[in-house]
Motif scaffolding. Sequence first.
Motif, PDB file in Angstrom:
ATOM      1  N   ARG A  65      17.691 -18.406 -18.394  1.00  0.00           N
ATOM      2  CA  ARG A  65      16.629 -19.658 -18.025  1.00  0.00           C
ATOM      3  C   ARG A  65      17.476 -20.698 -17.743  1.00  0.00           C
ATOM      4  O   ARG A  65      16.956 -21.477 -16.828  1.00  0.00           O
ATOM      5  CB  ARG A  65      15.951 -19.811 -19.150  1.00  0.00           C
ATOM      6  CG  ARG A  65      14.981 -18.450 -19.687  1.00  0.00           C
ATOM      7  CD  ARG A  65      14.068 -19.042 -20.727  1.00  0.00           C
ATOM      8  NE  ARG A  65      12.935 -19.855 -20.253  1.00  0.00           N
ATOM      9  CZ  ARG A  65      12.208 -20.344 -21.307  1.00  0.00           C
ATOM     10  NH1 ARG A  65      12.278 -20.349 -22.592  1.00  0.00           N
ATOM     11  NH2 ARG A  65      11.373 -21.476 -20.800  1.00  0.00           N
ATOM     12  N   LEU A  66      18.613 -20.832 -17.834  1.00  0.00           N
ATOM     13  CA  LEU A  66      19.366 -22.222 -17.473  1.00  0.00           C
ATOM     14  C   LEU A  66      19.969 -22.121 -16.125  1.00  0.00           C
ATOM     15  O   LEU A  66      19.992 -23.044 -15.500  1.00  0.00           O
ATOM     16  CB  LEU A  66      20.537 -22.558 -18.353  1.00  0.00           C
ATOM     17  CG  LEU A  66      19.968 -22.836 -19.939  1.00  0.00           C
ATOM     18  CD1 LEU A  66      21.365 -23.010 -20.773  1.00  0.00           C
ATOM     19  CD2 LEU A  66      19.574 -24.134 -19.628  1.00  0.00           C
ATOM     20  N   GLY A  67      19.969 -20.895 -15.694  1.00  0.00           N
ATOM     21  CA  GLY A  67      20.216 -20.818 -13.913  1.00  0.00           C
ATOM     22  C   GLY A  67      21.759 -21.054 -14.056  1.00  0.00           C
ATOM     23  O   GLY A  67      22.704 -20.757 -14.773  1.00  0.00           O
ATOM     24  N   ALA A  68      21.914 -21.762 -12.707  1.00  0.00           N
ATOM     25  CA  ALA A  68      23.331 -22.192 -12.423  1.00  0.00           C
ATOM     26  C   ALA A  68      23.876 -23.109 -13.491  1.00  0.00           C
ATOM     27  O   ALA A  68      25.065 -23.296 -13.614  1.00  0.00           O
ATOM     28  CB  ALA A  68      23.377 -23.007 -10.969  1.00  0.00           C
ATOM     29  N   ALA A  69      22.992 -23.755 -14.276  1.00  0.00           N
ATOM     30  CA  ALA A  69      23.684 -24.798 -15.345  1.00  0.00           C
ATOM     31  C   ALA A  69      24.285 -24.014 -16.468  1.00  0.00           C
ATOM     32  O   ALA A  69      25.219 -24.698 -16.994  1.00  0.00           O
ATOM     33  CB  ALA A  69      22.779 -25.754 -15.841  1.00  0.00           C
ATOM     34  N   GLN A 124      18.011 -14.050 -27.853  1.00  0.00           N
ATOM     35  CA  GLN A 124      17.350 -15.435 -27.553  1.00  0.00           C
ATOM     36  C   GLN A 124      18.347 -16.154 -26.739  1.00  0.00           C
ATOM     37  O   GLN A 124      18.104 -17.047 -25.730  1.00  0.00           O
ATOM     38  CB  GLN A 124      17.070 -16.092 -28.888  1.00  0.00           C
ATOM     39  CG  GLN A 124      16.353 -17.385 -28.412  1.00  0.00           C
ATOM     40  CD  GLN A 124      15.816 -17.882 -29.739  1.00  0.00           C
ATOM     41  OE1 GLN A 124      15.518 -17.369 -30.514  1.00  0.00           O
ATOM     42  NE2 GLN A 124      15.293 -19.304 -29.828  1.00  0.00           N
ATOM     43  N   LEU A 125      19.713 -16.189 -27.216  1.00  0.00           N
ATOM     44  CA  LEU A 125      20.856 -16.610 -26.439  1.00  0.00           C
ATOM     45  C   LEU A 125      20.964 -16.000 -24.886  1.00  0.00           C
ATOM     46  O   LEU A 125      21.316 -16.957 -24.170  1.00  0.00           O
ATOM     47  CB  LEU A 125      22.117 -16.618 -27.191  1.00  0.00           C
ATOM     48  CG  LEU A 125      22.264 -17.347 -28.445  1.00  0.00           C
ATOM     49  CD1 LEU A 125      23.396 -17.204 -29.301  1.00  0.00           C
ATOM     50  CD2 LEU A 125      22.038 -18.940 -28.079  1.00  0.00           C
ATOM     51  N   GLN A 126      20.869 -14.846 -24.829  1.00  0.00           N
ATOM     52  CA  GLN A 126      20.723 -14.391 -23.489  1.00  0.00           C
ATOM     53  C   GLN A 126      19.770 -14.807 -22.679  1.00  0.00           C
ATOM     54  O   GLN A 126      19.867 -15.092 -21.521  1.00  0.00           O
ATOM     55  CB  GLN A 126      20.771 -12.710 -23.782  1.00  0.00           C
ATOM     56  CG  GLN A 126      20.187 -11.986 -22.429  1.00  0.00           C
ATOM     57  CD  GLN A 126      21.001 -12.222 -21.293  1.00  0.00           C
ATOM     58  OE1 GLN A 126      22.215 -12.556 -21.242  1.00  0.00           O
ATOM     59  NE2 GLN A 126      20.719 -11.617 -20.207  1.00  0.00           N
ATOM     60  N   TYR A 182      12.341 -24.949 -27.060  1.00  0.00           N
ATOM     61  CA  TYR A 182      12.803 -26.089 -27.420  1.00  0.00           C
ATOM     62  C   TYR A 182      14.571 -25.947 -27.411  1.00  0.00           C
ATOM     63  O   TYR A 182      15.287 -26.898 -27.219  1.00  0.00           O
ATOM     64  CB  TYR A 182      12.512 -26.128 -28.973  1.00  0.00           C
ATOM     65  CG  TYR A 182      12.968 -27.574 -29.600  1.00  0.00           C
ATOM     66  CD1 TYR A 182      12.423 -28.804 -29.734  1.00  0.00           C
ATOM     67  CD2 TYR A 182      14.199 -27.435 -30.492  1.00  0.00           C
ATOM     68  CE1 TYR A 182      13.040 -29.797 -30.187  1.00  0.00           C
ATOM     69  CE2 TYR A 182      14.681 -28.353 -31.136  1.00  0.00           C
ATOM     70  CZ  TYR A 182      14.253 -29.608 -31.035  1.00  0.00           C
ATOM     71  OH  TYR A 182      14.818 -30.697 -31.607  1.00  0.00           O
ATOM     72  N   LEU A 183      14.834 -24.689 -27.761  1.00  0.00           N
ATOM     73  CA  LEU A 183      16.301 -24.415 -27.648  1.00  0.00           C
ATOM     74  C   LEU A 183      16.749 -24.731 -26.070  1.00  0.00           C
ATOM     75  O   LEU A 183      17.917 -25.508 -25.745  1.00  0.00           O
ATOM     76  CB  LEU A 183      16.673 -22.939 -27.831  1.00  0.00           C
ATOM     77  CG  LEU A 183      17.959 -22.395 -27.721  1.00  0.00           C
ATOM     78  CD1 LEU A 183      19.018 -23.315 -28.949  1.00  0.00           C
ATOM     79  CD2 LEU A 183      18.162 -20.949 -28.201  1.00  0.00           C
ATOM     80  N   VAL A 193      19.698 -27.632 -25.134  1.00  0.00           N
ATOM     81  CA  VAL A 193      20.808 -27.396 -24.403  1.00  0.00           C
ATOM     82  C   VAL A 193      21.061 -27.897 -23.105  1.00  0.00           C
ATOM     83  O   VAL A 193      22.237 -28.345 -22.730  1.00  0.00           O
ATOM     84  CB  VAL A 193      21.355 -25.774 -24.441  1.00  0.00           C
ATOM     85  CG1 VAL A 193      22.427 -25.140 -23.797  1.00  0.00           C
ATOM     86  CG2 VAL A 193      21.172 -25.475 -25.868  1.00  0.00           C
ATOM     87  N   ALA A 194      20.148 -27.627 -22.406  1.00  0.00           N
ATOM     88  CA  ALA A 194      19.933 -28.348 -21.092  1.00  0.00           C
ATOM     89  C   ALA A 194      20.125 -29.856 -20.818  1.00  0.00           C
ATOM     90  O   ALA A 194      20.751 -30.281 -20.071  1.00  0.00           O
ATOM     91  CB  ALA A 194      18.518 -27.777 -20.230  1.00  0.00           C
ATOM     92  N   ARG A 195      19.604 -30.445 -22.034  1.00  0.00           N
ATOM     93  CA  ARG A 195      19.809 -32.164 -22.083  1.00  0.00           C
ATOM     94  C   ARG A 195      21.299 -32.188 -22.229  1.00  0.00           C
ATOM     95  O   ARG A 195      21.875 -33.140 -21.679  1.00  0.00           O
ATOM     96  CB  ARG A 195      19.256 -32.309 -23.114  1.00  0.00           C
ATOM     97  CG  ARG A 195      19.389 -33.861 -23.571  1.00  0.00           C
ATOM     98  CD  ARG A 195      18.406 -34.569 -24.610  1.00  0.00           C
ATOM     99  NE  ARG A 195      18.639 -33.874 -25.912  1.00  0.00           N
ATOM    100  CZ  ARG A 195      19.330 -33.957 -26.767  1.00  0.00           C
ATOM    101  NH1 ARG A 195      20.303 -35.108 -26.556  1.00  0.00           N
ATOM    102  NH2 ARG A 195      19.522 -33.622 -27.960  1.00  0.00           N
ATOM    103  N   LEU A 196      22.131 -31.634 -23.093  1.00  0.00           N
ATOM    104  CA  LEU A 196      23.583 -31.682 -23.268  1.00  0.00           C
ATOM    105  C   LEU A 196      24.148 -31.236 -21.996  1.00  0.00           C
ATOM    106  O   LEU A 196      25.127 -31.955 -21.733  1.00  0.00           O
ATOM    107  CB  LEU A 196      23.962 -30.805 -24.609  1.00  0.00           C
ATOM    108  CG  LEU A 196      23.303 -31.251 -25.810  1.00  0.00           C
ATOM    109  CD1 LEU A 196      23.903 -30.624 -27.197  1.00  0.00           C
ATOM    110  CD2 LEU A 196      23.602 -32.910 -26.097  1.00  0.00           C
TER     111      LEU A 196
END
Length: 330
Positions: free
Chosen positions: A86-90, A79-81, A193-194, A198-201
């Motif tokens: 999915r977060l891409g460059a971020a 899931q972390l992978q 949701y995860l 994480v993207a928000r932070l």
Amino acid sequence: MDMRGRTRWLPPLCALLVLTAGCRKSDEFAVLPLQAAPELEVPQASGGIFRLSEQRGKVVVLSFGYTSCPDVCPTTLNQLQRLQRRLGAAARDLQVVFLSVDPERDSAEQLEKYVHAFNPRFLGLRLEEGSLASVLSAWHVTAARHYPDTTRYRQHPFKQDVPYTIDHTGAFFVVDKRGVLRLRLPFSVGAEYLKDEVARLLAEDEDPSVGPRVEKARAMVTPSRVGAVYLTLVNGTGRDDRLVSAESSSAGRVELHEVLAEGELLRMNPRPEGFALPARSRVELEPGGKHLMLYAVPAAAAQLDLTLRFEKAGPVRLSVPVSEPGADAL
């Protein structure tokens, strides 16, 4: 409207929320009151020491598990992978950490191989048995061995040590860019949701008092004792800044330069005005572009003591490893 009427409206309302943001509040798993995450200074499986205090400017997702875990731990790391992808460059400002709760069976070599099978950027941490308990206590994590009922195997006795599993806390501990433990998400949390949390932070500004971060600093020095420093400047705050100068006790002089190409002609252009570092940006100092020019570097230098001076953040001091030509360190 009476209570029966209100009750009849609840299911459609919840259905509407599911279709939009879901029936889960964004602060459902928030750690309150806000406070610094527990100290974490642990040997890395790959060598060196991981210090949570040195991760300022990054979002850290910490989970606990062990390499012999047949289900929960590989599911967690998968899931972390997916989160990283999915977060891409971020995701460049995301650090995933997996701390073993089974040091007896998890050697450093085995742990490193295990976490890198999911993603080479993931870090595996390993403590000896005597040091593990205090870390688990600080993070409010449970880990207990669970042995099989040996009476069930009397006809097929174990030839070696009795195998065991470990009942342990399954959660994602999310630490923000300032080192504050913000979220404790359960193993069952949804992937979307995860990612959103994480993207928000990751999108939050860093503490302006922290100043710019320096990543991947390295130097190359030629036999003529001149050379260059390459690095990445990261400004995670909401204010613009500028690198205005650099100095080193390990070199006669340090200047800010940029290579400019005019057809086949390459021109070394001094940049006395410095390098702009806009808010929430990254600036690369790399071969063939912006760099710090070094003059009169001592022949025996293996490290450079370097001070970068920023217009607003002031001085940032670091030690930079020096490579000889052909070392393939760039």
